[in-house]
Design an enzyme around this catalytic site. Structure first.
Site, PDB file in Angstrom:
ATOM      1  N   ARG A   1       0.779  -1.003  -0.030  1.00 18.89           N
ATOM      2  CA  ARG A   1       0.110   0.385  -0.022  1.00 18.89           C
ATOM      3  C   ARG A   1       1.040   1.760  -0.213  1.00 18.89           C
ATOM      4  O   ARG A   1       1.082   1.932  -1.388  1.00 18.89           O
ATOM      5  CB  ARG A   1      -0.642   0.046   1.310  1.00 18.89           C
ATOM      6  CG  ARG A   1      -2.488   1.084   1.157  1.00 18.89           C
ATOM      7  CD  ARG A   1      -1.099   2.468   1.318  1.00 18.89           C
ATOM      8  NE  ARG A   1      -1.196   2.057   3.067  1.00 18.89           N
ATOM      9  CZ  ARG A   1      -0.104   3.750   3.914  1.00 18.89           C
ATOM     10  NH1 ARG A   1      -0.538   4.532   2.854  1.00 18.89           N
ATOM     11  NH2 ARG A   1       0.062   4.344   4.757  1.00 18.89           N
ATOM     12  N   ASP A   2       1.747   2.024   0.725  1.00 20.36           N
ATOM     13  CA  ASP A   2       2.301   2.889   0.724  1.00 20.36           C
ATOM     14  C   ASP A   2       3.373   2.733   0.222  1.00 20.36           C
ATOM     15  O   ASP A   2       4.094   4.079  -0.183  1.00 20.36           O
ATOM     16  CB  ASP A   2       3.305   2.709   2.865  1.00 20.36           C
ATOM     17  CG  ASP A   2       3.216   4.216   3.057  1.00 20.36           C
ATOM     18  OD1 ASP A   2       3.291   4.948   1.903  1.00 20.36           O
ATOM     19  OD2 ASP A   2       3.915   4.798   4.484  1.00 20.36           O
TER      20      ASP A   2
ATOM     21  N   HIS B   1       7.123   4.499  12.203  1.00 19.02           N
ATOM     22  CA  HIS B   1       6.353   4.498  11.309  1.00 19.02           C
ATOM     23  C   HIS B   1       7.457   5.573  10.018  1.00 19.02           C
ATOM     24  O   HIS B   1       7.166   6.481  10.220  1.00 19.02           O
ATOM     25  CB  HIS B   1       5.552   4.746  10.401  1.00 19.02           C
ATOM     26  CG  HIS B   1       5.094   4.467   9.043  1.00 19.02           C
ATOM     27  ND1 HIS B   1       3.977   4.060   8.775  1.00 19.02           N
ATOM     28  CD2 HIS B   1       5.531   5.420   8.259  1.00 19.02           C
ATOM     29  CE1 HIS B   1       3.752   4.335   7.264  1.00 19.02           C
ATOM     30  NE2 HIS B   1       4.573   4.997   6.659  1.00 19.02           N
TER      31      HIS B   1
ATOM     32  N   CYS C   1       5.631   9.297  -0.951  1.00 14.54           N
ATOM     33  CA  CYS C   1       3.787   9.807  -0.470  1.00 14.54           C
ATOM     34  C   CYS C   1       3.627  10.484  -1.402  1.00 14.54           C
ATOM     35  O   CYS C   1       4.433  12.148  -1.116  1.00 14.54           O
ATOM     36  CB  CYS C   1       4.356  10.608   1.245  1.00 14.54           C
ATOM     37  SG  CYS C   1       2.812  11.108   1.388  1.00 14.54           S
TER      38      CYS C   1
ATOM     39  N   ASN D   1       9.796   4.179   2.462  1.00 15.34           N
ATOM     40  CA  ASN D   1      10.193   3.632   3.957  1.00 15.34           C
ATOM     41  C   ASN D   1      11.361   3.392   4.417  1.00 15.34           C
ATOM     42  O   ASN D   1      11.520   2.717   3.760  1.00 15.34           O
ATOM     43  CB  ASN D   1       8.462   2.537   4.078  1.00 15.34           C
ATOM     44  CG  ASN D   1       7.337   3.591   4.098  1.00 15.34           C
ATOM     45  OD1 ASN D   1       6.569   3.753   4.568  1.00 15.34           O
ATOM     46  ND2 ASN D   1       6.419   3.718   2.667  1.00 15.34           N
TER      47      ASN D   1
END
Ligand code: HMG
Ligand code: MG
Length: 299
Positions: A14-15, A206, A239, A248
Site C-alpha cells: 500500500r504505502d 512508521h 508520499c 519507508n
C-alpha cells in the site's frame, strides 16, 4: 531492555506501491503480497479504498483482495478514509482497516482535503461501523516529526490527535514520520511526551528513511517500549502529497537488525529479501534495502 518480539507491519503493497509513477499490474501486486505472507509477514497492508482520482495506483484494491490466496494467521488490512471506503473494505473481507489523520493542518488539507478536526468527524462513522462489524481499526497520524509545508510539528499536537483517535476506538496509533526528517533526539522527545498520556503499548512507529535515520529512530522507539514497527519491502514508498519524501524503512533492514538483537519477528529474512528483489525486478528499479544489496552480492 528490548522486547522479545516485535510486530512488523508490512506496508509496502500500500504505502510503497501507492507512490509508483506507473500503474503496477494487478498480478504483480498479488505476487508480492503472497510472497510476503510466505516469508512470514503476519500483518500486510494490502491496499487502500480511497478515491481513485486522488490515488489511482490503489484503484484495483478490491481485485487485489479478491484474488490473493490468504495464508492462515495473516492479517490483510486496508486504508479507509470514509464510509464509502469502509463499505468497499467490507465487501473485500479485509481483516483490519486504518483511518489516517495528520498532526499538520496543511498536510491534512493536501492529503485528504479537510482540516484535522473535520477528518476526525469523518472517521467517526467508520469507527462506529467497524465496531459493529468487530473489525479492528488502526489510526495513522502523519507528519509527527515534521511537515513538508509547516516544518516543525509540536509533540503536544501529535499527542492530541493520537489521543482523539484512540478515544474514538482505534486500537493502535501508527506515528508516521512521513517525510523522514526525524532524528533519535526528536523521536525520544515525541515518545516521552506521548507516553505522558498514552500507554506506548498502543503505539507503532512508521519511519521514512529520507535522511538515513529510520533504523536509529526504531532503536530509540524500542528503548522506550514500543513493540510495533511499520516498514516497506525494499524501502518502497514516498508520499504522493509530501514532496521530497523518500521511501519507508526497508523491511529487510529492519528484520536484519532485529535478528541481530535476538528479537523475534516470525519473518524469514532470506525469503523476505527474495520477495523484495522480485518486486524491484518487476518494477525495474534498484532496491533501497542495504541488506538486499549485500544479499545480492552473495548470489
Ligand atoms: P474529496 O474529493 O474531498 O471528497 O475526497 P468527496 O467525498 O467529495 O469525493 C470526491 C469523489 O471521490 C467522489 O466521486 C466520491 O465518490 C469519490 P465523484 O462523485 O467525483 O465521481 N470517493 C471515493 N471513491 C472510492 N473510494 C472512496 C471514495 N471516497 C470518495 N473511499 C477523500 C476526500 C478522503 C476521499 C480523498 O481526499 C482521498 O481519497 N484521499 C486519499 C489520500 C491518500 O490515500 N493518501 C495516501 C495515504 S496517507 C499516507 O500515505 C501516509 C501514511 O502512510 C503515514 C505516513 O507515511 O506517514 C498513512
Ligand atoms: Mg509511509
Amino acid at each position: 531492555m528490548y522486547p522479545p518480539y516485535v510486530k512488523v507491519v508490512e506496508v509496502g503493497p500500500r504505502d510503497g506501491l501507492q507512490n509508483e509513477q506507473s500503474i503496477v499490474p494487478l498480478h504483480t501486486k498479488i505476487t508480492l503480497i503472497e510472497q510476503l505472507a510466505a516469508a512470514g509477514c503476519q500483518y500486510i497492508e494490502s491496499g487502500s479504498f480511497v478515491s481513485p482520482k486522488w490515488v489511482p495506483q490503489m484503484a484495483d484494491s478490491g481485485l487485489v483482495f479478491k484474488h490473493i490466496t490468504r495464508h492462515p494467521g495473516v492479517h490483510y488490512s486496508a486504508l479507509t478514509p470514509n464510509a464509502e471506503g469502509f463499505r468497499a473494505a467490507i465487501s473485500s473481507s479485509v481483516d483490519e482497516i486504518a483511518v489516517f489523520a495528520s498532526a499538520s493542518e496543511s498536510f491534512s488539507q493536501k492529503n485528504i482535503n479537510c482540516s484535522i478536526q473535520q477528518s476526525l468527524v469523518r472517521f467517526q462513522p467508520v469507527l462506529d461501523m467497524a465496531r459493529a462489524h468487530h473489525l479492528p481499526v488502526r489510526g495513522y497520524v502523519s507528519c509527527v516529526l515534521g511537515c513538508p509545508y509547516e516544518g516543525n510539528i509540536s509533540p503536544s499536537k501529535v499527542t492530541t490527535v493520537s489521543k482523539s483517535l484512540l478515544d474514538m476506538g482505534c486500537y493502535e496509533i501508527s506515528l508516521g514520520d512521513t517525510i523522514g526528517v526525524g532524528t533519535p533526539n526528536k523521536t525520544a522527545q515525541l515518545l516521552n511526551k506521548i507516553s505522558e498520556e498514552i500507554d506506548l503499548k498502543h503505539v507503532a512507529v512508521h519511519f521514512h528513511d529520507t535522511y538515513g535515520q529510520a533504523l536509529a529512530n526504531v532503536l530509540i522507539a524500542l528503548q522506550h517500549g514500543v513493540t510495533v514497527v511499520d516498514s516497506a519491502i525494499s524501502g518502497l514508498g514516498g508520499c504522493p502529497y509530501a514532496q521530497g519524501a523518500s521511501g519507508n524503512l526497508a523491511t529487510e533492514d529492519l528484520v536484519y537488525m532485529l535478528n541481530g538483537m535476538a528479537i523475534k519477528t516470525g519473518i524469514d529474512l532470506h525469503k523476505l529479501t527474495q520477495a523484495g528483489l522480485n518486486i524491484m525486478q518487476a518494477l525495474n528499479k534498484p532496491t533501497q534495502s542495504k541488506v538486499a544489496l549485500a544479499f545480492k552480492s552473495h548470489i
